[in-house]
Design a protein around this motif. Sequence first.
Motif, PDB file in Angstrom:
ATOM      1  N   ASP A 225      -1.355  -1.236  -9.508  1.00 32.62           N
ATOM      2  CA  ASP A 225      -2.295  -2.346  -9.378  1.00 32.62           C
ATOM      3  C   ASP A 225      -2.932  -2.699 -10.720  1.00 32.62           C
ATOM      4  O   ASP A 225      -3.879  -3.495 -10.764  1.00 32.62           O
TER       5      ASP A 225
ATOM      6  N   LEU B 295      -3.115  -9.550  -9.218  1.00 31.68           N
ATOM      7  CA  LEU B 295      -3.743  -8.286  -9.606  1.00 31.68           C
ATOM      8  C   LEU B 295      -5.257  -8.451  -9.546  1.00 31.68           C
ATOM      9  O   LEU B 295      -5.811  -9.389 -10.140  1.00 31.68           O
ATOM     10  N   TYR B 296      -5.906  -7.544  -8.858  1.00 31.66           N
ATOM     11  CA  TYR B 296      -7.359  -7.621  -8.722  1.00 31.66           C
ATOM     12  C   TYR B 296      -8.039  -6.830  -9.837  1.00 31.66           C
ATOM     13  O   TYR B 296      -7.694  -5.668 -10.096  1.00 31.66           O
TER      14      TYR B 296
ATOM     15  N   PRO C 212      -0.360  -5.494  -5.135  1.00 29.26           N
ATOM     16  CA  PRO C 212      -0.475  -4.031  -5.034  1.00 29.26           C
ATOM     17  C   PRO C 212      -1.912  -3.607  -4.765  1.00 29.26           C
ATOM     18  O   PRO C 212      -2.843  -4.077  -5.420  1.00 29.26           O
ATOM     19  N   ILE C 213      -2.067  -2.735  -3.781  1.00 24.69           N
ATOM     20  CA  ILE C 213      -3.386  -2.170  -3.466  1.00 24.69           C
ATOM     21  C   ILE C 213      -3.282  -0.660  -3.605  1.00 24.69           C
ATOM     22  O   ILE C 213      -2.438  -0.028  -2.966  1.00 24.69           O
ATOM     23  N   SER C 214      -4.113  -0.085  -4.424  1.00 19.84           N
ATOM     24  CA  SER C 214      -4.068   1.356  -4.659  1.00 19.84           C
ATOM     25  C   SER C 214      -4.304   2.124  -3.366  1.00 19.84           C
ATOM     26  O   SER C 214      -5.178   1.779  -2.566  1.00 19.84           O
TER      27      SER C 214
ATOM     28  N   HIS D 196       0.871  -1.179   0.000  1.00 14.61           N
ATOM     29  CA  HIS D 196       0.000   0.000   0.000  1.00 14.61           C
ATOM     30  C   HIS D 196       0.910   1.231   0.000  1.00 14.61           C
ATOM     31  O   HIS D 196       1.085   1.900   1.006  1.00 14.61           O
TER      32      HIS D 196
END
Length: 823
Positions: free
Chosen positions: A192, A147-148, A82-84, A59
């Motif tokens: 992300d 990756l979401y 990765p989280i925005s 983050h």
Amino acid sequence: MKVYLHTLFAQQAKKYPQHIALKFGDEEMTYETLEEKSNQFANGLVHHGVKPGDKIALHIERSFPMIIAILGCLKSGATYVPISTKAPDKRFHFLMEDLGNPLLICGNIENEKFRKYAHVQDFKQMLYADASRPEVPLQDESVAVILYTSGSTGNPKGVLLSHEALVNRLVWDRHAYKHSSTDVVLQHASYDFDFSILEIFMALASGGKLILARPDFHYDSFYLIQLIQKEHITKMGMGPSLLKAYIHFPAFEECTSLKQVFLGGETLHYNLQTTFHKKSSAELINIYGPTEASISITNWSCKRDDKSHIVPIGYPIADMNIYILDEEQNLVPDGEIGEICASGEGVALGYLNRPELTQSRFLTDPFIQGKTVRMYRTGDLGRKLPSGAYEFLGRMDTQVKIRGLRIELEEIEYNLNLHDDIKASVVMKIEFEGVDKLVAYVLPVSGKVIQVDAVKNALAKNLPEYMVPGIFMLMESFQLTPNGKIDRKALPYPDKLRILSNRVYAPAENKEQERLIHLWEKVLKMKPIGVHDVFRDIGGDSLALLEIHHLMKDELGITLPIASITNTITIKKLDNLIQSDTLKKETTGHVKLQRDGTKTPIVYVLPIYGTINSFDYMLDNLHHEHPLIVTVPFELSAYPATTNIERFAEMYVQSILEKFTYDRFIIGGFSVSGLVALEMAAILKSKGKSIEQLFLVDTIHPKLLHPGNALKKFRLYVAEFLTGDAHSQKAITGIAVDYIRRALSSWLRLFASEPFQGNKEHSSKAHSKNEKELIYAKMLDDARGYRTAPFPGKTILISALDVENPTSLVQSNMSQRYWKKYI
């Protein structure tokens, strides 16, 4: 030796240890340092108990720590997720739960939303002392990143991308496009999204330099273009929508360092391709592919002489296979439309915690015998052209792309239907003359009135900004198909936005509002727009904002910091901002309050050629509580064309005392106008006002302007020329040639002009170029005769110095020597 994602970088770090790997703002980091820092981070993870295959949530804003953390996670054998930092809290908490509450590394550990998690570490705390590379075992299909993407069930889904799949894609890319250690690559995609991986390793897997764009650059019209020019970017990627927002700026044509531009994420239209080839000599490459197939699976080099009006997605890349299949997964004949399916090493391992969805989307390739190869059903429609290239023809389901970002419309509908006042909803992507927009069709619960702002605010808590529809349509009922589903084809085109905004149409109250309305209608592709209509309610987004900012400057001559427009959501409020807080082309008054506040007012004397842009940087970077008073630029004013320093100062002081009641000031000026600021400070002080500080920006001491000093300057230049190196001699020769050129030009202009009349009245709002140059020359003559006296107060001299130019150093030293007695 098996090659993994991080070893692509390590190979280059060994080969080019002293090359610059990263640059962010004015900071740089070499490959050697990045290798050491990422090793330290990896060792910190291992020391913390991280094992190969563990998930690490990141983050972190775009920065050096972001890149170090990505490489460090990979070197430790872990999977980075990765989280925005812009993700809504509800989405953030869902991702953490879906990941099993893994170790979370963040740049700002003080954020309250982290308090519920036990395994949270600040990035700096993870930098271990050991800078050697950790040795950890990895399997061929070890997951490098999760990756979401948007999910059709109302929640995002995590795509598992292996080292093998990504290395296969990146090594092919490096060979196909000849990425090298001389390349300068721009990294601006959010980390992300899969395209960020291509950006990062386009540089770091080739020994090139990676330039990190600052976070939140999208609201600055010119930042990206200026960054490309400043850093001499050679390769970059973006979505067609972003390119469309920038390509019409004249400055885009000056981005001559660009060699290759990669476009992906959404359809590339023929007109944009043609415009690009007119504006740039760079190679334009169209790429296509979902996240589930490691960034892209086809590519197409756009042809400058193309007359087909079709921009294909191109041919398969990196040993990938492309099939066009019917509903029974049979090949369709060439030229017929079917679902695009892809198989090969680049296909992802599946979805995290979604076995049924994985099974339905990831199949075994039936066309390859003798081994098991994964095949992914993209859900996209396409066909094979006679040339052998493929063409993209849209989606089979409700998935769309807006500004290059993949969106499941069902996820938005799911969140809309959670609202108490909404009975049912449908979200569609529509096109306004080439610009894609999200439209929400909502059916209210009987007896309820839907408040659009409240609904949008509720959506913003659960969804990213780009998934919140900009346009809402209030429906009395939905028309159904024979099988009982909502008939999407029967939904009305959004021509009832006035009802949905809950605002009565209000016409323009003045000419300025009429001109602003015309710009909004031009950009948003709709009319009529009233003065109380909210920008985002009628389809406004960040790209539209950029275009409006550009047109306000070009067509109306109005320049505002883009942040102020962002906060001004109606025509009425925007007009009020222009009327009250900005310089306008007016015929009365010599100073203007640019911004109010509670701290000491700053008076800034603009140069004679000053424009609104001259103080933009000052306005954006000074403490917002300092009132800022600026002089109306000469070219925007209609006062008599005086050139006398004392007269200018008296005129400005008189205007200040008439308009304002401040008792203390900070005063400054640029170039010759610094002398005016100096005189103003003395006058105001004599009238009992407190001058807390005087600052002069590149203001030359009057004695240096005196003809008697020409011989002294000449001697200094000759001495520097005789004793300096080739670089010094070349620089001084250039100065001499420039002096001669300007002297001849001035002589010719004076010879061709009428004698200057110092008391000439100017009634027009802008002076001609020749008049301004004559006045400026006369002002320099007057400045030579201006007598300075020591000012009893704090004074700062600010000089811009080109350290590589010895003549600049000579002039700066001379100026400082003269000012030393004064300051």
